[in-house]
Write an enzyme that holds these catalytic residues in place. Sequence first.
Site: not given
Ligand code: SAH
Length: 211
Positions: A61
């Site tokens: 992000s």
């Molecule tokens: N917090 C992260 C950015 C995340 S992007 C950072 O600081 O780098 C969003 C993430 O959510 C992705 O890795 C995606 O795979 C995950 N995601 C999407 N749906 C999800 C779910 N149902 N359960 C857990 N993770 C999920």
Amino acid sequence: MNFDVARHNMVVEQLEERGIADSRVLEAMDWVRRHEFVPGPLLSQSYDDRALPIELEQTISQPYTVAFMCEAARLTADDKVLEIGTGTGYCAAVLSLLTREVHTVERLEPLYLSAAERLTRLGFRNVRCYFDDGTLGLPSEAPFNAIVCTAGAESLPEGYQKQLADGGRIVIPVGINSRQEMIRITRCGDQFRHENLGTFGFVPLVADTES
Ligand code: SAH
């Protein structure tokens, strides 16, 4: 490139000047070395004002978004926090400096494995990683003082409110097509107060029944 200078400039120009005021959040953002979480080829962009692509079509992000969500969650040093969407582990690292305990859930195994390895290697000892579908929350560790969802949900997943301690906060982007409203839900007894904190763009929250 001097990463320490770039990071400090990021804190001043992208965060403070845009209204992030919580000094604990600003300090945590200055402390966590974002370049340790960014894929090698994009290293020089580590402190740019944008989300960056990582493996499997996911993102790390934008710094402002991470700071905004951490501030919106109104964290105290004694809180137990659930993060949904570990991704690189960057936001979990920032959360770990602001709270007592962070539990973070990722549904893509390669991301879960590399984030868990990275967070251990960098010494973030109060973070525990889980490979699971975060739309269910994490009932085994509930209740949480805060739930921070870093993927865009079409609607609020059912279990989250139940897993929130009294006084707890959920911060979650809700909407479709990479355009979400950041919603904060605050629990007061059996009441849940909803606030809209503005528009953001996230990769989608995917329930495992959909994939
Ligand atoms: N917090 C992260 C950015 C995340 S992007 C950072 O600081 O780098 C969003 C993430 O959510 C992705 O890795 C995606 O795979 C995950 N995601 C999407 N749906 C999800 C779910 N149902 N359960 C857990 N993770 C999920």
